[in-house]
Design a protein around this motif. Structure first.
Motif, mmCIF file in Angstrom:
data_model
loop_
_atom_site.group_PDB
_atom_site.id
_atom_site.type_symbol
_atom_site.label_atom_id
_atom_site.label_comp_id
_atom_site.label_asym_id
_atom_site.label_seq_id
_atom_site.Cartn_x
_atom_site.Cartn_y
_atom_site.Cartn_z
ATOM 1 N N LEU A 1 30.272 7.309 32.196
ATOM 2 C CA LEU A 1 29.271 8.085 31.472
ATOM 3 C C LEU A 1 28.025 7.267 31.185
ATOM 4 C CD1 LEU A 1 31.673 9.763 28.883
ATOM 5 C CD2 LEU A 1 30.844 10.741 31.018
ATOM 6 N N ASN A 2 26.911 7.975 31.039
ATOM 7 C CA ASN A 2 25.651 7.382 30.623
ATOM 8 C C ASN A 2 25.526 7.504 29.099
ATOM 9 O OD1 ASN A 2 24.734 7.181 33.490
ATOM 10 N ND2 ASN A 2 24.813 9.418 33.322
ATOM 11 N N PRO A 3 24.586 6.776 28.477
ATOM 12 C CA PRO A 3 24.452 6.840 27.010
ATOM 13 C C PRO A 3 24.259 8.260 26.472
ATOM 14 C CG PRO A 3 23.226 4.974 27.859
ATOM 15 C CD PRO A 3 23.703 5.727 29.048
ATOM 16 N N LEU A 4 23.433 9.104 27.149
ATOM 17 C CA LEU A 4 23.229 10.469 26.671
ATOM 18 C C LEU A 4 24.503 11.308 26.813
ATOM 19 C CD1 LEU A 4 20.259 9.625 26.569
ATOM 20 C CD2 LEU A 4 19.667 11.850 27.542
ATOM 21 N N ASP A 5 25.281 11.012 27.859
ATOM 22 C CA ASP A 5 26.560 11.709 28.031
ATOM 23 C C ASP A 5 27.525 11.330 26.904
ATOM 24 O OD1 ASP A 5 25.412 12.494 30.459
ATOM 25 O OD2 ASP A 5 26.312 10.789 31.506
ATOM 26 N N ASN B 1 21.858 24.440 19.920
ATOM 27 C CA ASN B 1 20.989 23.301 19.569
ATOM 28 C C ASN B 1 21.264 22.062 20.419
ATOM 29 O OD1 ASN B 1 19.836 24.892 17.538
ATOM 30 N ND2 ASN B 1 21.430 24.334 16.092
ATOM 31 N N GLU B 2 22.344 21.350 20.137
ATOM 32 C CA GLU B 2 22.590 20.082 20.822
ATOM 33 C C GLU B 2 22.912 20.265 22.308
ATOM 34 O OE1 GLU B 2 23.424 19.312 16.495
ATOM 35 O OE2 GLU B 2 23.965 20.870 17.945
ATOM 36 N N LEU B 3 23.779 21.248 22.616
ATOM 37 C CA LEU B 3 24.214 21.383 24.002
ATOM 38 C C LEU B 3 23.136 22.001 24.894
ATOM 39 C CD1 LEU B 3 26.384 21.021 26.116
ATOM 40 C CD2 LEU B 3 27.444 23.157 25.354
ATOM 41 N N SER B 4 22.738 23.229 24.594
ATOM 42 C CA SER B 4 21.720 23.886 25.429
ATOM 43 C C SER B 4 20.318 23.377 25.132
ATOM 44 C CB SER B 4 21.770 25.405 25.220
ATOM 45 O OG SER B 4 23.005 25.929 25.629
ATOM 46 N N GLY B 5 19.983 23.286 23.831
ATOM 47 C CA GLY B 5 18.619 22.946 23.436
ATOM 48 C C GLY B 5 18.213 21.532 23.764
ATOM 49 N N ILE B 6 19.182 20.620 23.847
ATOM 50 C CA ILE B 6 18.833 19.220 24.126
ATOM 51 C C ILE B 6 19.481 18.754 25.437
ATOM 52 C CG2 ILE B 6 18.952 16.840 23.307
ATOM 53 C CD1 ILE B 6 18.934 17.860 20.452
ATOM 54 N N TYR B 7 20.800 18.624 25.424
ATOM 55 C CA TYR B 7 21.475 17.944 26.531
ATOM 56 C C TYR B 7 21.299 18.650 27.869
ATOM 57 C CZ TYR B 7 25.118 15.664 29.253
ATOM 58 O OH TYR B 7 25.792 14.986 30.248
ATOM 59 N N LEU C 1 26.688 8.203 17.048
ATOM 60 C CA LEU C 1 25.986 9.286 16.354
ATOM 61 C C LEU C 1 24.991 8.730 15.354
ATOM 62 C CD1 LEU C 1 28.870 11.851 15.724
ATOM 63 C CD2 LEU C 1 27.109 11.925 17.493
ATOM 64 N N GLU C 2 25.348 7.631 14.720
ATOM 65 C CA GLU C 2 24.429 6.993 13.773
ATOM 66 C C GLU C 2 23.214 6.435 14.512
ATOM 67 O OE1 GLU C 2 23.210 6.119 9.992
ATOM 68 O OE2 GLU C 2 25.071 7.148 10.536
ATOM 69 N N GLU C 3 23.437 5.852 15.694
ATOM 70 C CA GLU C 3 22.340 5.288 16.484
ATOM 71 C C GLU C 3 21.361 6.374 16.944
ATOM 72 O OE1 GLU C 3 23.838 3.043 19.752
ATOM 73 O OE2 GLU C 3 25.156 1.802 18.494
ATOM 74 N N PHE C 4 21.851 7.558 17.155
ATOM 75 C CA PHE C 4 21.011 8.635 17.664
ATOM 76 C C PHE C 4 20.255 9.378 16.571
ATOM 77 C CE2 PHE C 4 22.625 8.000 21.828
ATOM 78 C CZ PHE C 4 21.840 8.745 22.699
ATOM 79 N N LYS C 5 20.433 9.017 15.318
ATOM 80 C CA LYS C 5 19.738 9.717 14.237
ATOM 81 C C LYS C 5 18.222 9.528 14.353
ATOM 82 C CE LYS C 5 23.270 10.069 10.657
ATOM 83 N NZ LYS C 5 23.685 9.686 9.284
ATOM 84 N N PRO D 1 8.527 1.027 18.188
ATOM 85 C CA PRO D 1 9.603 1.144 19.178
ATOM 86 C C PRO D 1 10.898 0.516 18.673
ATOM 87 C CG PRO D 1 7.998 -0.518 19.840
ATOM 88 C CD PRO D 1 7.413 0.179 18.660
ATOM 89 N N ASP D 2 12.028 1.107 19.106
ATOM 90 C CA ASP D 2 13.346 0.574 18.728
ATOM 91 C C ASP D 2 14.126 0.241 19.987
ATOM 92 O OD1 ASP D 2 14.222 3.031 19.729
ATOM 93 O OD2 ASP D 2 14.212 3.973 17.751
ATOM 94 N N ASP D 3 15.441 0.054 19.850
ATOM 95 C CA ASP D 3 16.271 -0.374 20.979
ATOM 96 C C ASP D 3 16.652 0.764 21.920
ATOM 97 O OD1 ASP D 3 16.228 -2.964 20.024
ATOM 98 O OD2 ASP D 3 18.030 -2.692 18.803
ATOM 99 N N PHE D 4 16.286 2.000 21.592
ATOM 100 C CA PHE D 4 16.628 3.146 22.437
ATOM 101 C C PHE D 4 15.782 3.105 23.710
ATOM 102 C CE2 PHE D 4 16.539 7.772 23.436
ATOM 103 C CZ PHE D 4 17.910 7.966 23.553
ATOM 104 N N LYS D 5 16.429 3.093 24.872
ATOM 105 C CA LYS D 5 15.744 2.868 26.148
ATOM 106 C C LYS D 5 15.476 4.142 26.942
ATOM 107 C CE LYS D 5 16.143 -1.556 25.364
ATOM 108 N NZ LYS D 5 14.960 -2.334 24.906
ATOM 109 N N HIS D 6 15.714 5.283 26.348
ATOM 110 C CA HIS D 6 15.692 6.507 27.148
ATOM 111 C C HIS D 6 14.732 7.559 26.590
ATOM 112 C CE1 HIS D 6 19.365 4.893 28.999
ATOM 113 N NE2 HIS D 6 19.755 4.624 27.759
#
Length: 537
Positions: A308-312, A348-354, A434-438, A473-478
């Motif tokens: 899996l990738n980070p977004l997955d 929201n999360e599934l259709s709206g984002i991912y 989940l905390e990292e993605f806030k 900028p933070d550590d998120f690369k995507h």
């Protein structure tokens, strides 16, 4: 009846001994609304306050045993417990006999002279054997001597059949004996469910009979529901012309939408029925169905699970949290909250984002690229989770899912061949992720607001026309993928929009005719990524 009585009296003529009219206010027949009279007759009762022997050697009344048994039962909603307790506390002795020419007989003999009942075990067992072979009508059809065992037939001249039948609530209350104890070998049952009026009826009669036989309740949990009414809250009746038939609903919307309508509403109260409500439910159903179709279509060529990738990993962590919450609500029979959480996640999360983010990789990356295969693997897990959660509600729809599913999906999700063979899915909880993605989620919300402003001002049509500069900028690369912009860039001049968190610029590169990102070196030529994919196609 009142119309025919004068004609009956006229036919009787001189044979009529007496006729008079009695005026009274109570009781009236509930069906015909005509006045009726009580007739005094012998009755049989189950005594509520007569102590009887318990399994532990003590003696308690039926009322005491029933009230204690209620404490071990779960109630949904919880106020049902107090309602049933109050009824048991206040109820009189249970009159279990009725005087009708049909029904289940109270099959014992009484002495002709003394009218004392004869409860000889050998006689009762003999009658039980006859009933098991010929049914309870044998009581009315056979002679007294034929209902006695051979060595007691000499008693026949002294005995007569008890003419009473059992109260129908005794019949219904004893169903746990036939169904749970003898047939299913599952006593007590896990759950009984009926309308809220059954606190006075079936719940109570089955509780009392089980407490007589076993000193405990015949069920572990009781769930009560309301009734269906029209859209104005009125009781449906043919005379009012406000009945919506079940056949009409099934023919118009199908059984899956009917079940979805039930679980999307508070079944503990009365449910309003109208075509408008079912049309709303159909919209929710379409959202679920289209989500499943998208997932199935995009995993069709997946032959094995991939890393899996980070977004997955994020969407699976998010789904694990949501599906655990949904199952907890379902276990407590709170289907409304469970479905609301699930639909919110899908929208929201599934259709709206991912799913929106993943379209670029699914459609434009190489068929076997690790990123695309990782997305497909995540989508397979998501389809499995959705199928498992929705199968009890949308049974036919999930059965249809597996009629179109890939062999890999069937291998992962099924232990057999049908929807009833669904395996429990593996969840991928990750609270740290989940905390990292806030922070990225918060930034995405701010970006969406800014993008709306630019669209309203007609400065851009899509987010792909933009480049973004992050001020902290933070550590998120995507972020380019996450925000669906063409690139994350350094600070520039000529900003389209400047906010405390980021600055947006018009993308300077050309639009790729294949992926539509503004990353091509010249017009009408594919970008480097698309050129490489086309080269190896």
């Amino acid at each position: 009846m009142l119309k025919i009585q004068p004609k009956i009296l006229e036919l009787l003529g001189e044979n009529l001994l007496h006729h008079s009219v009695i005026t009274h206010s109570y009781p009236h027949c509930w069906r015909t609304h005509e006045p009726v009279l009580y007739r005094a007759t012998t009755q049989w009762f189950i005594l509520m306050d007569e102590p009887f022997l318990q399994p532990d050697g003590s003696k308690k009344t039926l009322r005491q045993v029933a009230l204690e048994a209620i404490e071990a039962v779960e109630f949904y909603p919880k106020q049902g417990k107090n309602r049933l307790k109050a009824m048991i506390e206040q109820r009189p002795d249970w009159c279990v006999s009725r005087q009708r020419s049909w029904g289940v007989p109270m099959a014992f003999f009484v002495d002709k002279e003394s009218q004392e009942p004869l409860f000889e075990p050998a006689i009762l067992e003999h009658i039980k054997g006859i009933f098991s072979q010929k049914g309870c009508n044998a009581w009315w059809e056979a002679k007294t001597a034929d209902l006695l065992p051979q060595d007691l037939k000499h008693l026949a001249p002294k005995l007569e059949k008890n003419p009473h039948i059992l109260d129908v609530w005794f019949d219904s209350g004893s169903t746990f004996k036939a169904v749970c104890e003898e047939r299913l070998k599952l006593y007590p049952s896990g759950l009984v469910l009926e309308g809220s009026d059954q606190h006075r009826g079936w719940f109570q009669s089955s509780l009392l009979l089980s407490c007589i036989a076993h000193s405990k309740a015949p069920f572990k949990a009781v769930l009560t529901h309301g009734f269906t009414v029209d859209e104005k809250g009125h009781k449906m009746s043919k005379s009012k012309g406000n009945v919506i038939s079940l056949e009409h609903i099934l023919n118009t919307y199908g059984s899956d939408i009917l079940r979805l309508w039930v679980v999307l509403n508070d079944y503990q109260n009365d449910l309003s029925v109208s075509d408008a409500f079912f049309k709303q439910t159909a919209d929710s159903y379409k959202k679920i169905r289209n989500t499943l179709r998208f997932l199935l279509a995009n995993i069709a060529d997946l032959e094995s699970l991939s890393p899996l990738n980070p977004l997955d990993e994020w969407i699976l962590a998010q789904s694990a949290q949501v599906f655990n919450q949904v199952q907890a609500h379902f276990q407590g029979y709170d289907f409304v909250k469970g479905l609301q959480k699930l639909l919110a996640f899908i929208a929201n999360e599934l259709s709206g984002i991912y799913m929106d983010i993943c379209k670029d990789s699914l459609y434009c990356d190489g068929k076997n690229s690790p990123k695309r295969r990782g997305i497909q693997t995540a989508m397979l897990h998501l389809a499995h989770q959705l199928s498992f959660t929705l199968a009890p509600i949308l049974t036919y729809t999930i059965e249809e899912v597996f009629s179109h599913a890939s062999s890999l999906f069937k291998e992962v999700a099924l232990s057999g061949t049908s929807v009833f063979d669904l395996k429990e899915p593996t969840l991928h909880p990750n609270e740290a992720l989940l905390e990292e993605f806030k922070a990225p989620l918060h930034l995405r919300t701010l970006f969406s607001e800014a993008l709306d402003c630019l669209k309203k001002d007609k400065q851009v049509k899509t987010s792909l026309e933009l480049e973004i500069h992050l001020k902290e900028p933070d550590d998120f690369k995507h972020y380019a993928e996450w925000l669906m912009v063409s690139s994350v860039c350094a600070k520039q001049d000529n900003a389209l929009l400047d906010t405390p968190a980021f600055t947006l610029y018009k993308a300077k590169a050309h639009k790729c005719p294949r992926c539509w990102q503004f990353t091509s070196h010249s017009a009408l030529e594919p970008c480097a990524r698309c050129a490489k994919v086309l080269e190896h196609a």
